[in-house]
Write a protein that holds these residues in place. Structure first.
Motif, PDB file in Angstrom:
ATOM      1  N   LEU A 266       3.313  -0.018   7.725  1.00 20.75           N
ATOM      2  CA  LEU A 266       4.148   0.141   8.913  1.00 20.75           C
ATOM      3  C   LEU A 266       4.074   1.544   9.501  1.00 20.75           C
ATOM      4  CD1 LEU A 266       7.197  -2.064   7.908  1.00 20.75           C
ATOM      5  CD2 LEU A 266       5.223  -2.657   9.322  1.00 20.75           C
ATOM      6  N   ALA A 267       3.800   2.543   8.675  1.00 17.52           N
ATOM      7  CA  ALA A 267       3.616   3.904   9.198  1.00 17.52           C
ATOM      8  C   ALA A 267       2.354   3.962  10.064  1.00 17.52           C
ATOM      9  CB  ALA A 267       3.528   4.909   8.064  1.00 17.52           C
TER      10      ALA A 267
ATOM     11  N   VAL B 250      -0.408  -9.705   2.229  1.00 21.17           N
ATOM     12  CA  VAL B 250       0.333  -9.520   0.989  1.00 21.17           C
ATOM     13  C   VAL B 250      -0.671  -8.943  -0.002  1.00 21.17           C
ATOM     14  CG1 VAL B 250       1.674 -10.624  -0.829  1.00 21.17           C
ATOM     15  CG2 VAL B 250       1.866 -11.428   1.520  1.00 21.17           C
ATOM     16  N   ALA B 251      -0.759  -7.611  -0.020  1.00 19.96           N
ATOM     17  CA  ALA B 251      -1.774  -6.914  -0.818  1.00 19.96           C
ATOM     18  C   ALA B 251      -1.378  -5.451  -0.939  1.00 19.96           C
ATOM     19  CB  ALA B 251      -3.142  -7.032  -0.148  1.00 19.96           C
ATOM     20  N   GLY B 252      -2.156  -4.730  -1.718  1.00 16.20           N
ATOM     21  CA  GLY B 252      -1.974  -3.294  -1.855  1.00 16.20           C
ATOM     22  C   GLY B 252      -2.882  -2.554  -0.886  1.00 16.20           C
ATOM     23  N   HIS B 253      -3.517  -1.493  -1.383  1.00 17.06           N
ATOM     24  CA  HIS B 253      -4.346  -0.642  -0.543  1.00 17.06           C
ATOM     25  C   HIS B 253      -5.568  -1.381  -0.002  1.00 17.06           C
ATOM     26  CE1 HIS B 253      -5.754   3.136   1.074  1.00 17.06           C
ATOM     27  NE2 HIS B 253      -6.907   2.985   0.457  1.00 17.06           N
ATOM     28  N   SER B 254      -6.074  -2.338  -0.750  1.00 15.08           N
ATOM     29  CA  SER B 254      -7.245  -3.109  -0.320  1.00 15.08           C
ATOM     30  C   SER B 254      -6.813  -4.518   0.042  1.00 15.08           C
ATOM     31  CB  SER B 254      -8.284  -3.163  -1.449  1.00 15.08           C
ATOM     32  OG  SER B 254      -8.701  -1.870  -1.797  1.00 15.08           O
ATOM     33  N   PRO B 255      -6.601  -4.785   1.332  1.00 14.77           N
ATOM     34  CA  PRO B 255      -6.110  -6.107   1.724  1.00 14.77           C
ATOM     35  C   PRO B 255      -7.093  -7.231   1.414  1.00 14.77           C
ATOM     36  CG  PRO B 255      -6.644  -4.807   3.659  1.00 14.77           C
ATOM     37  CD  PRO B 255      -6.780  -3.908   2.477  1.00 14.77           C
ATOM     38  N   PHE B 256      -8.343  -6.883   1.090  1.00 20.23           N
ATOM     39  CA  PHE B 256      -9.360  -7.887   0.794  1.00 20.23           C
ATOM     40  C   PHE B 256      -9.492  -8.151  -0.699  1.00 20.23           C
ATOM     41  CE2 PHE B 256     -11.028  -3.716   1.839  1.00 20.23           C
ATOM     42  CZ  PHE B 256     -11.552  -3.324   0.613  1.00 20.23           C
ATOM     43  N   SER B 257      -8.566  -7.613  -1.523  1.00 20.68           N
ATOM     44  CA  SER B 257      -8.591  -7.874  -2.963  1.00 20.68           C
ATOM     45  C   SER B 257      -8.119  -9.289  -3.240  1.00 20.68           C
ATOM     46  CB  SER B 257      -7.699  -6.887  -3.707  1.00 20.68           C
ATOM     47  OG  SER B 257      -8.236  -5.599  -3.650  1.00 20.68           O
TER      48      SER B 257
ATOM     49  N   ASP C 149       0.845  -1.191   0.000  1.00 20.89           N
ATOM     50  CA  ASP C 149       0.000   0.000   0.000  1.00 20.89           C
ATOM     51  C   ASP C 149       0.885   1.247   0.000  1.00 20.89           C
ATOM     52  OD1 ASP C 149      -1.807   2.030   0.411  1.00 20.89           O
ATOM     53  OD2 ASP C 149      -2.800   1.082   2.105  1.00 20.89           O
ATOM     54  N   LEU C 150       0.843   1.996  -1.077  1.00 19.00           N
ATOM     55  CA  LEU C 150       1.646   3.214  -1.165  1.00 19.00           C
ATOM     56  C   LEU C 150       0.880   4.443  -0.696  1.00 19.00           C
ATOM     57  CD1 LEU C 150       3.352   2.587  -4.621  1.00 19.00           C
ATOM     58  CD2 LEU C 150       4.246   2.125  -2.335  1.00 19.00           C
ATOM     59  N   ALA C 151      -0.440   4.341  -0.576  1.00 15.77           N
ATOM     60  CA  ALA C 151      -1.248   5.481  -0.137  1.00 15.77           C
ATOM     61  C   ALA C 151      -1.206   5.631   1.378  1.00 15.77           C
ATOM     62  CB  ALA C 151      -2.691   5.310  -0.605  1.00 15.77           C
TER      63      ALA C 151
END
Length: 113
Positions: free
Chosen positions: A55-56, A77-84, A49-51
């Motif tokens: 960890l921040a 192991v996902a991007g902004h939507s962990p439920f994708s 997730d870059l948005a």
């Protein structure tokens, strides 16, 4: 009837100019959780997730004074939507169901497939 807590996000500004749109409500959540002992927090995030970097957010939450015995944190192991994706959706679904059924204890887990 209990009084509702109202969020007042703190927006960081560059020398009093235009806000840079970084909103950190962790201190608001900490205050809410101190004032209302029944409130629990479930933090789900994706490694890519870059948005809202996982960890921040985890750092802000664990350093804001939030009662860690009422917070669960999961990394996927996902991007902004962990439920994708079907596999992540099943995993997130089981995590949310378990959270709703049980008392929170501090859990800091990385979920891999």
């Amino acid at each position: 009837m209990p009084r509702r807590q109202q969020f007042q996000p703190r927006i960081m500004c560059d020398e009093g100019k235009t806000p840079n749109f970084y909103v950190n409500v962790a201190s608001n959540l900490a205050e809410l959780m101190r004032n209302q002992p029944s409130v629990r927090l479930l933090h789900l995030g994706g490694y890519y997730d870059l948005a809202t970097p996982l960890l921040a957010a985890r750092y802000a939450l664990t350093h804001a004074g939030i009662p860690l015995d009422r917070m669960n944190s999961y990394a996927f192991v996902a991007g902004h939507s962990p439920f994708s994706g079907e596999e992540n959706r099943k995993c997130v679904s089981s995590v949310v169901k378990a959270f709703c059924r049980t008392k929170a204890i501090f859990i800091n887990r990385n979920v891999f497939h």
